[in-house]
Design a protein around this motif. Sequence first.
Motif, PDB file in Angstrom:
ATOM      1  N   TYR A 308      29.431  29.535 -35.530  1.00 22.20           N
ATOM      2  CA  TYR A 308      29.679  30.999 -35.809  1.00 22.20           C
ATOM      3  C   TYR A 308      28.332  32.451 -35.307  1.00 22.20           C
ATOM      4  CZ  TYR A 308      27.214  28.606 -39.809  1.00 22.20           C
ATOM      5  OH  TYR A 308      26.273  28.277 -41.064  1.00 22.20           O
ATOM      6  N   SER A 348      35.398  33.282 -31.084  1.00 20.97           N
ATOM      7  CA  SER A 348      35.208  34.596 -32.168  1.00 20.97           C
ATOM      8  C   SER A 348      35.158  33.261 -33.810  1.00 20.97           C
ATOM      9  CB  SER A 348      36.836  35.435 -32.405  1.00 20.97           C
ATOM     10  OG  SER A 348      37.945  34.558 -32.577  1.00 20.97           O
ATOM     11  N   LEU A 349      35.290  32.901 -34.395  1.00 20.61           N
ATOM     12  CA  LEU A 349      34.596  32.449 -35.733  1.00 20.61           C
ATOM     13  C   LEU A 349      36.352  32.594 -36.041  1.00 20.61           C
ATOM     14  CD1 LEU A 349      33.762  30.573 -38.246  1.00 20.61           C
ATOM     15  CD2 LEU A 349      32.252  32.314 -38.983  1.00 20.61           C
ATOM     16  N   TYR A 374      31.129  28.111 -44.062  1.00 16.68           N
ATOM     17  CA  TYR A 374      31.145  29.558 -43.399  1.00 16.68           C
ATOM     18  C   TYR A 374      30.476  30.444 -43.612  1.00 16.68           C
ATOM     19  CZ  TYR A 374      34.981  33.066 -43.194  1.00 16.68           C
ATOM     20  OH  TYR A 374      35.786  34.490 -42.863  1.00 16.68           O
ATOM     21  N   ARG A 409      25.377  31.029 -45.936  1.00 16.21           N
ATOM     22  CA  ARG A 409      26.530  30.297 -45.429  1.00 16.21           C
ATOM     23  C   ARG A 409      27.025  29.397 -46.753  1.00 16.21           C
ATOM     24  NH1 ARG A 409      23.766  24.981 -42.317  1.00 16.21           N
ATOM     25  NH2 ARG A 409      22.219  24.218 -43.563  1.00 16.21           N
ATOM     26  N   LEU A 443      34.015  39.545 -37.876  1.00 17.53           N
ATOM     27  CA  LEU A 443      33.706  38.103 -36.820  1.00 17.53           C
ATOM     28  C   LEU A 443      34.262  38.360 -35.712  1.00 17.53           C
ATOM     29  CD1 LEU A 443      34.750  35.867 -40.154  1.00 17.53           C
ATOM     30  CD2 LEU A 443      32.205  36.371 -38.877  1.00 17.53           C
TER      31      LEU A 443
END
Length: 481
Positions: A308, A348-349, A374, A409, A443
């Motif tokens: 990420y 991209s995440l 995440y 996270r 994100l």
Amino acid sequence: MWYLCVFYHRLLDYRKPEVESLADLFSKDLTDLQCNGSLEWKLPKHHHPDSPFHFVNLPSEEIARSVANRSILVKGIFELWGEGSNFEELEESIKSYPDEKQLPYLTSDSTFKITVETFGKVISFEEQTERIRSLSYIPFKGRVNLKNPYHTFWLIETDDCDSNNGLPPIAGKRIFFGREIGTADRKLLPTYQLKSRTYLGPTAMDAEMAFLMANQAQAKSGKLVYDPFVGTGSILVAAAHYGAVTMGADIDIRVVRDGRGPDCNVWSNFKQYGLPMPIGLLRADNNLPPWRSGLKEVFDAIICDPPYGVRAGGRKSGGRKLLKGVIGPYTVPDDKRTGHIPSTAPYSLVECVHDLLDLAAKMLVMGGRLVYFYPVLREDESIDTTFPEHPCFKLVAISEQLLSYRYSRVLLTMVKIGPYTEEIALAAKIKHLEFKENHLKWLEEGNLHSAVFSPADNHLNGSGDTKITKDSKARYRGKYV
């Protein structure tokens, strides 16, 4: 039956989800646990929710022992014989505990030992001996055996908050006495610690966290576990320790094929610990999965740490020019295939997570688990609690770990509850587009690294100082470990 569960005072948000996942794993025939995904919990008198002491309702002693022995964050699970705010109350409580529950463990043909444990303070050996002698009213008839007793009893004493010891506030002192049901084996963590690992990369998962993820995914013998971002294999090592068959993939062929040489690669990590080798390590792109059309429901669990963009950014196949249409697709000539490294582009995440959920919905068996990290940016000590969704999955556990004053996270555990169909895939795509539009534009823009490491104006205090104020975090240690 209610048991006293004593946790290690670290990774506080991960404690209950781990116990609940393991209880579900060892309770195959208990439909209530499987449907609800949670257990009944109670706090002892005067205790803060972050306290390491909790009461938990487990179906049987056998399940309680299995959970304690496998858990990473449980220090021990105990059958509570008595508790009190002082030793007089403790004695009265123990004497009122039913004789039929005590006597089987006090017989003359048994051996026992008593362990004294304190939380929030340290007491001398002489004080421990004095506390053990104060339990003379318990009619032990067996012999003391300190090395290998049949039964182990614990006298656990907590401190109160007046001592300002940096621990969760407890309004009053509490003393517990109980029979040990099971304790965790933390010795495996030094065994698997990263500093002694043969092959290590910059994003290798910490051993403790890898084992927690394997427990959340309910890895065990006979299950097939897949990591689509395998890297140096830390997560699969933990899953293989519990007997699972493992398989991994990574877009970087140099990681999965070469490592740092024939004796320093992903395979050598498994060889180091005497674990079964993965059945396969693929050079594969999460954006373009290699599975044949129509292949479904292969894996029992998918465990991963998606890239990420904080320590490493995500990549997908194609290259910038190819993806933008500047050049057309090409075929690598035969004479250049050996040693060829395919070109890649940023990934991209928000796109990565969508592909991951789609992969899991298609490839997990019914009831299989997806466990992944995440990232979350915090604003004014709060977080956006909206996470990616998919019609095939039910979110059963959320565990947050604060890594800086702006960045966390979150470990998400999802269970597959429905079959994958074209209609489901379309509904999932609509959910993804809504989520991408409404919640996480940062994100898609790929600026997570700068947001994490660059102070924002709204985090300055009144004097313009970027330092965190004392009230911005909990005052006791362990909350954000």
